[in-house]
Design a protein around this motif. Structure first.
Motif, PDB file in Angstrom:
ATOM      1  N   TRP A 232       4.743 -15.944   1.298  1.00 16.22           N
ATOM      2  CA  TRP A 232       5.188 -15.078   2.395  1.00 16.22           C
ATOM      3  C   TRP A 232       6.695 -14.812   2.317  1.00 16.22           C
ATOM      4  N   GLY A 233       7.053 -13.968   1.334  1.00 21.86           N
ATOM      5  CA  GLY A 233       8.438 -13.597   1.122  1.00 21.86           C
ATOM      6  C   GLY A 233       8.489 -12.334   0.279  1.00 21.86           C
ATOM      7  N   THR A 234       9.692 -11.855   0.047  1.00 21.77           N
ATOM      8  CA  THR A 234       9.855 -10.635  -0.745  1.00 21.77           C
ATOM      9  C   THR A 234       9.611 -10.930  -2.228  1.00 21.77           C
ATOM     10  N   PRO A 235       8.627 -10.271  -2.849  1.00 19.22           N
ATOM     11  CA  PRO A 235       8.397 -10.512  -4.277  1.00 19.22           C
ATOM     12  C   PRO A 235       9.632 -10.106  -5.087  1.00 19.22           C
ATOM     13  N   ILE A 236       9.986 -10.960  -6.047  1.00 21.81           N
ATOM     14  CA  ILE A 236      11.138 -10.659  -6.887  1.00 21.81           C
ATOM     15  C   ILE A 236      10.682  -9.658  -7.948  1.00 21.81           C
ATOM     16  N   PRO A 237      11.314  -8.484  -8.022  1.00 17.94           N
ATOM     17  CA  PRO A 237      10.765  -7.369  -8.805  1.00 17.94           C
ATOM     18  C   PRO A 237      11.076  -7.462 -10.303  1.00 17.94           C
ATOM     19  N   PHE A 238      10.446  -8.439 -10.965  1.00 17.96           N
ATOM     20  CA  PHE A 238      10.637  -8.576 -12.411  1.00 17.96           C
ATOM     21  C   PHE A 238       9.306  -8.865 -13.081  1.00 17.96           C
ATOM     22  N   ILE A 239       9.260  -8.551 -14.379  1.00 12.26           N
ATOM     23  CA  ILE A 239       8.063  -8.788 -15.177  1.00 12.26           C
ATOM     24  C   ILE A 239       8.460  -9.585 -16.407  1.00 12.26           C
ATOM     25  N   HIS A 240       7.661 -10.608 -16.712  1.00  4.87           N
ATOM     26  CA  HIS A 240       7.950 -11.436 -17.880  1.00  4.87           C
ATOM     27  C   HIS A 240       7.075 -10.969 -19.032  1.00  4.87           C
ATOM     28  N   CYS A 241       7.724 -10.491 -20.088  1.00  5.51           N
ATOM     29  CA  CYS A 241       6.991  -9.955 -21.245  1.00  5.51           C
ATOM     30  C   CYS A 241       7.286 -10.853 -22.440  1.00  5.51           C
ATOM     31  N   GLU A 242       6.254 -11.197 -23.172  1.00  8.73           N
ATOM     32  CA  GLU A 242       6.457 -12.098 -24.311  1.00  8.73           C
ATOM     33  C   GLU A 242       7.327 -11.447 -25.374  1.00  8.73           C
ATOM     34  N   ILE A 243       7.312 -10.128 -25.411  1.00 11.87           N
ATOM     35  CA  ILE A 243       8.076  -9.425 -26.443  1.00 11.87           C
ATOM     36  C   ILE A 243       9.468  -9.047 -25.927  1.00 11.87           C
ATOM     37  N   CYS A 244       9.508  -8.449 -24.713  1.00 11.44           N
ATOM     38  CA  CYS A 244      10.769  -7.888 -24.218  1.00 11.44           C
ATOM     39  C   CYS A 244      11.561  -8.859 -23.362  1.00 11.44           C
ATOM     40  N   GLY A 245      10.964  -9.983 -22.995  1.00 13.46           N
ATOM     41  CA  GLY A 245      11.674 -10.928 -22.139  1.00 13.46           C
ATOM     42  C   GLY A 245      11.511 -10.586 -20.670  1.00 13.46           C
ATOM     43  N   VAL A 246      12.569 -10.846 -19.887  1.00 12.80           N
ATOM     44  CA  VAL A 246      12.516 -10.583 -18.444  1.00 12.80           C
ATOM     45  C   VAL A 246      12.941  -9.138 -18.202  1.00 12.80           C
ATOM     46  N   VAL A 247      12.013  -8.335 -17.665  1.00  6.91           N
ATOM     47  CA  VAL A 247      12.257  -6.903 -17.527  1.00  6.91           C
ATOM     48  C   VAL A 247      12.197  -6.518 -16.047  1.00  6.91           C
ATOM     49  N   PRO A 248      13.220  -5.813 -15.553  1.00  6.57           N
ATOM     50  CA  PRO A 248      13.147  -5.375 -14.150  1.00  6.57           C
ATOM     51  C   PRO A 248      12.037  -4.353 -13.933  1.00  6.57           C
ATOM     52  N   VAL A 249      11.422  -4.410 -12.762  1.00  8.31           N
ATOM     53  CA  VAL A 249      10.429  -3.394 -12.398  1.00  8.31           C
ATOM     54  C   VAL A 249      11.197  -2.090 -12.167  1.00  8.31           C
ATOM     55  N   PRO A 250      10.779  -0.976 -12.794  1.00 12.56           N
ATOM     56  CA  PRO A 250      11.490   0.285 -12.565  1.00 12.56           C
ATOM     57  C   PRO A 250      11.475   0.639 -11.079  1.00 12.56           C
ATOM     58  N   LYS A 251      12.606   1.194 -10.602  1.00 13.68           N
ATOM     59  CA  LYS A 251      12.732   1.464  -9.169  1.00 13.68           C
ATOM     60  C   LYS A 251      11.623   2.359  -8.633  1.00 13.68           C
ATOM     61  N   LYS A 252      11.134   3.290  -9.476  1.00 14.37           N
ATOM     62  CA  LYS A 252      10.108   4.191  -8.949  1.00 14.37           C
ATOM     63  C   LYS A 252       8.783   3.472  -8.730  1.00 14.37           C
ATOM     64  N   GLN A 253       8.657   2.249  -9.289  1.00 15.07           N
ATOM     65  CA  GLN A 253       7.433   1.477  -9.040  1.00 15.07           C
ATOM     66  C   GLN A 253       7.556   0.585  -7.798  1.00 15.07           C
ATOM     67  N   LEU A 254       8.718   0.622  -7.154  1.00 18.19           N
ATOM     68  CA  LEU A 254       8.894  -0.197  -5.941  1.00 18.19           C
ATOM     69  C   LEU A 254       8.220   0.489  -4.764  1.00 18.19           C
ATOM     70  N   PRO A 255       7.830  -0.209  -3.752  1.00 21.09           N
ATOM     71  CA  PRO A 255       7.926  -1.668  -3.641  1.00 21.09           C
ATOM     72  C   PRO A 255       6.855  -2.415  -4.437  1.00 21.09           C
ATOM     73  N   VAL A 256       7.219  -3.597  -4.888  1.00 21.83           N
ATOM     74  CA  VAL A 256       6.198  -4.529  -5.388  1.00 21.83           C
ATOM     75  C   VAL A 256       5.625  -5.188  -4.136  1.00 21.83           C
ATOM     76  N   VAL A 257       4.370  -4.791  -3.848  1.00 24.92           N
ATOM     77  CA  VAL A 257       3.781  -5.192  -2.567  1.00 24.92           C
ATOM     78  C   VAL A 257       3.000  -6.488  -2.727  1.00 24.92           C
ATOM     79  N   LEU A 258       3.108  -7.356  -1.715  1.00 20.29           N
ATOM     80  CA  LEU A 258       2.331  -8.603  -1.706  1.00 20.29           C
ATOM     81  C   LEU A 258       0.845  -8.281  -1.642  1.00 20.29           C
TER      82      LEU A 258
END
Length: 857
Positions: A435-461
């Motif tokens: 019950w909090g704001t999801p941190i908008p990042f994606i962990h990719c085995e190839i690219c590492g830690v990648v921010p969620v593109p702004k146009k895909q926000l919000p990352v909804v619970l």
RNA sequence: GCGGGCGUGGCGGAAUGGUAGACGCCAGGGACUUAAAAUCCCUUGAUCUUUGAUCGUGUGGGUUCGAGUCCCACCGUCCGCACCA
């Protein structure tokens, strides 16, 4: 004495019917909606928004009543006022409710918001509900995610391995305050330290700014500024490098480089690399390190903990004398501060003194009041200022000069440098919670830690979560965490940590100023409304919330999104509402523990369980007397809480509001009392009767009353501006008393009308009802604050105190501005004065014009 | 231990170095009422030899014509921080 469920008596103000009627009228007219385009001067009045626990408590009522009186008064005085309300809606209680009651945190929270909003409405607060926000809704936290990404792009967000408290039974991370005696508060399991990769905000980058900025906050309480300064904890000193006997270098941090000739040992923290290396080659060192880690961290434990050390066998070479100083592992050195290593100067640091005394290390005085007392023995560490002694080339120098000299030499010779160290740490914002704001990042085995593109926000619970099994529901959700990498498109894993709820409250005051759908806020609107002119809340937020909010404001200004650097121009921390306690206790001889000490079993009773007679308290159920205890902060465990809702029903909103403002100064604690509230309800009725006597047709003036009216207007305005509500209340009582006693006149009618305007910010329902009755135009909420006639503030008669030798003997009432000689003559003419003089000659006369005459005999 | 706040009637408290206790609560007395509630009036820091006087703002000193207020020392109490070098 209830007004509910009874037919209102004629001639009485019936809050039960009037309150909702006027609340509806304000809603319908959108009276308190702030106009962004207004040409009036602006005022942003804000109270700390509540956590939606389910019920408003009495502390909220006090906090919001103060803000409300200020907001309403400002409106009357011609300001365009922004006075919004929202909900700090993420957090653990919702998850606890989910676990205990099987409800969804979102449903539980939203239901709580609905009922608390209804309670706030019942109190008649002048809030702009069109700007209401809840941090748990995607249209708030989505923008927060965007801001988080902006801070990330600016290099103010990073990831780091960090230790957390891990509850192995609940499979969850615990906050420090949820760890009680090393065990999880819910499961009771022994808490483990675990290293997790977590998100951090670079608040330390702003440490200097946040510290210096405190100087500009002259309308903040000194106490809060001091607390923040201590928390930031700037200390200036030097980092010095010692050559070790094994060929390595050891850096120590000290604020007292001037005492370097007094160093008799070097100590490292138990988890310092030097200590770990020692442990690797010596099992005894490893045992000692384990012992250090067992030590408790509570204040009492730290206070009494013995200073313990373990000699590593290594020595460190003193940079000036070349002496070989023993290198020890010490339990009182902290790895988290400075370099995790210190030089021990027993003569001038109490901890080092204790340590040296225990282990027989030399204790040398290197600072003394003067050269003559250089050999005075030390019985404890000498922390005071003085000059250097027994210090070679430093001898005779002041502490300040010696500091500079040692740093200069160290820098010149390359074994050290001046350094500033901060107590402030970067802010870890990862929470392994649902019950909090999801941190908008994606962990990719190839690219590492990648921010969620702004146009895909919000990352909804995700909504479909269950709390039946322990752990983070986001982690074990079937689909939510699986997301394609925004960069390469391959399957990747969504970040399942959510943000600390302090992030949510670090920028909500910006969102109140404007609420565009496509961005967190409108820069121009923020420039118009911010900073908050008056922020009001509890002292418990003196450090974290207020520091984080200041940091976010500065960080957003730093990356060019806003133009203010300090969010709250003026801060007011209001006192708590307290209540007496009622208890019954029995003493038992504690034989189980075999201590022979009597144990006290205390049973507490709620105010609703007792009645009072003759200053004593008795239980309603069995008429047994119970002890009346100290007046303390309301707490569930002591059962001395009161629910404001029942009192609103019984006495009306205005009586409660008046009570919240009366008597106690707002920064001090307010003792709740039903008798006091009843007194306020009586005053509401008294005013109602007085307002009923308004008669615009009566002629004649009453100059004394006119003067008091205008003095009260001026003084009440000053008191309210300074948040001295108790003083404003007292003045209003005074004026009401005088108006009641005055004979009918045009002045008296004017006084009644003025009184009505003066009480309208405090008792808005009564004021509207009476305003309508006397034929006032529109809503009194829209009326102007009454003007002051400066001519009426000037008295033409004054009362002069006559003192003999500083003691009051008589008073005389004379025309204002009488010359000294006349006052002196009048004073001497007094019988009482002559009696007090008893024939003695007057040697000296002190005259304070329009105030007093003091005859010195 | 360090830092900060606060000590004034039975209670909450008021008082730019100038009439201590405003205002409210509680308490007591009285009026109105068949009675109660509500309302109104009066008293309410302490003591005394009571037309008046003495004492009185945690304690002890000091500055001043004059101190609740300013200065020094102490006592009590509450809060914050704390093995931060």
């Amino acid at each position: 004495m209830t007004t509910s469920n009874t037919t209102p008596e004629p001639g009485r103000f019936d809050a039960a019917s009037a309150d909702p009627r006027w609340q509806a009228a304000w809603d319908a007219a959108q009276t308190f909606k702030a106009d962004d385009a207004s040409a009036k001067p602006r005022s942003y009045v804000l109270e700390m928004f509540p956590y939606p626990s389910g019920r408003i408590h009495i502390g909220h009522v006090r906090n919001y009543t103060m803000g409300d009186v200020l907001a309403r008064t400002k409106r009357m005085q011609g300001f365009e006022v922004l006075h919004p309300m929202g909900w700090d809606a993420f957090g653990m209680p919702a998850e606890n409710a989910a676990m205990e009651q099987g409800v969804h945190p979102g449903g539980w929270t939203r239901a709580n918001i609905a009922s608390m909003k209804a309670q706030l409405k019942r109190l008649g607060f002048a809030l702009d509900w069109s700007r209401e926000l809840a941090t748990c809704e995607p249209d708030y936290y989505g923008h927060e995610q965007a801001l988080f990404l902006d801070l990330y792009a600016a290099g103010l967000v990073y990831r780091k391995e960090s230790a957390v408290n891990w509850d192995p039974v609940d499979m969850t991370v615990l906050a420090n305050e949820q760890v009680i005696d090393g065990r999880g508060w819910r499961s009771g399991a022994l808490v483990e330290k675990r290293k997790l990769s977590q998100w951090f905000l670079k608040i330390t980058q702003f440490a200097d700014e946040l510290l210096d900025g405190l100087d500009s906050l002259d309308k903040w309480p000194e106490k809060v500024r001091t607390m923040q300064a201590n928390w930031i904890g700037k200390s200036q000193g030097a980092e010095l490098s010692f050559a070790l006997s094994d060929g390595a270098q050891l850096d120590v941090y000290t604020t007292r480089p001037d005492t370097i000739f007094g160093a008799s040992f070097v100590a490292v923290a138990a988890d310092h690399p030097v200590a770990l290396a020692a442990a690797a080659r010596d099992p005894a060192a490893a045992t000692f390190i384990a012992l250090c880690k067992q030590g408790g961290t509570t204040a009492a434990e730290v206070e009494t903990a013995e200073k313990l050390g373990f000699d590593t066998g290594l020595t460190a070479r003193h940079p000036f004398t070349g002496a070989a100083l023993p290198v020890t592992i010490a339990n009182f050195v902290l790895m988290e501060y400075g370099t995790g290593a210190v030089m021990g100067v027993p003569g001038h640091d109490q901890r080092d003194f204790d340590f040296a005394s225990k282990y027989g290390l030399p204790i040398v005085r290197v600072i003394a009041a003067s050269a003559e007392v250089a050999d005075e023995p030390l019985t404890e560490a000498a922390a005071g200022d003085g000059i250097c002694v027994h210090s070679d080339f430093l001898n005779g120098m002041s502490v300040a000069a010696a500091k500079a000299e040692v740093i200069a030499r160290a820098e010149g010779e390359g074994w050290g440098a001046g350094k500033t160290v901060w107590r402030l740490r970067d802010w870890g914002v990862s929470r392994q919670r649902y019950w909090g704001t999801p941190i908008p990042f994606i962990h990719c085995e190839i690219c590492g830690v990648v921010p969620v593109p702004k146009k895909q926000l919000p990352v909804v619970l995700p909504e479909d979560v269950d709390f039946k099994t322990p752990g983070n529901p986001l982690e074990r959700h079937a689909t939510w965490k699986h997301a394609p990498c925004p960069q390469c498109g391959k399957p990747a894993r969504r970040e399942t940590d959510t943000l600390d709820t302090f992030v949510d409250s670090s920028w909500y005051f910006l969102r109140f100023a404007s609420q565009p759908g496509d961005q967190p806020f409108d820069r121009a609107a923020i420039a118009k409304w911010l900073p908050v002119e008056q922020y009001i809340g509890g002292i418990e937020h003196a450090i974290l919330h207020l520091l984080y909010a200041r940091f976010w404001t500065r960080a957003l200004a730093h990356i060019g999104l806003i133009d203010v650097t300090e969010p709250f121009a003026s801060l007011f921390t209001q006192g708590m509402v307290t209540h007496e306690t009622y208890s019954r206790s029995e003493e038992w001889l504690d034989t189980l523990l075999n201590s022979g000490e009597p144990a006290k079993i205390v049973e507490w009773f709620a105010p609703t369980e007792i009645y009072k007679r003759g200053g004593k308290a008795f239980l309603i159920k069995d008429d047994q007397e119970v002890a009346i205890g100290r007046v303390i902060k309301m707490s569930k465990s002591k059962k001395n809480v009161v629910d404001p809702d029942a009192f609103i029903t019984d006495y009306g909103a205005d009586a409660i509001r008046w009570f919240m403002l009366s008597d106690s100064p707002p920064e001090r604690d307010l003792p709740w009392s039903v008798a006091g509230l009843e007194g306020c309800a009586r005053f509401v009725q008294r005013l109602w009767r007085l307002f009923g006597q308004y008669d615009p047709t009566v002629q004649g003036t009453d100059q004394g009353l006119d003067r008091q009216v205008h003095k009260t207007i001026a003084a009440a305005a000053e008191d309210i501006a300074a948040l001295g509500f108790n003083k404003a209340v007292a003045r209003i009582y005074d004026l009401a008393n005088a108006t009641e006693k005055a004979a009918p006149s045009a002045s008296r009618s004017a006084a009644i009308r003025t009184l009505l305007l003066l009480v309208s910010p405090m008792m808005p329902h009564l004021a509207e009802e009476a305003w309508a009755q006397i034929g006032g135009a529109g809503l009194i909420a829209d009326a102007a604050w009454p003007p002051v006639d400066p001519a009426l503030l000037v008295e033409d008669e004054v009362t002069i105190a006559i003192q003999v030798l500083g003691k009051l003997r008589d008073t005389i009432t004379v025309a204002k501005g009488l010359p000294r000689e006349e006052l002196e003559a009048l004073a001497l003419a007094s019988d009482k004065v002559q009696r007090a003089l008893d024939g003695k000659a007057v040697k000296k006369v002190i005259v304070v014009p329009d105030r007093l005459v003091n005859l010195v005999a």
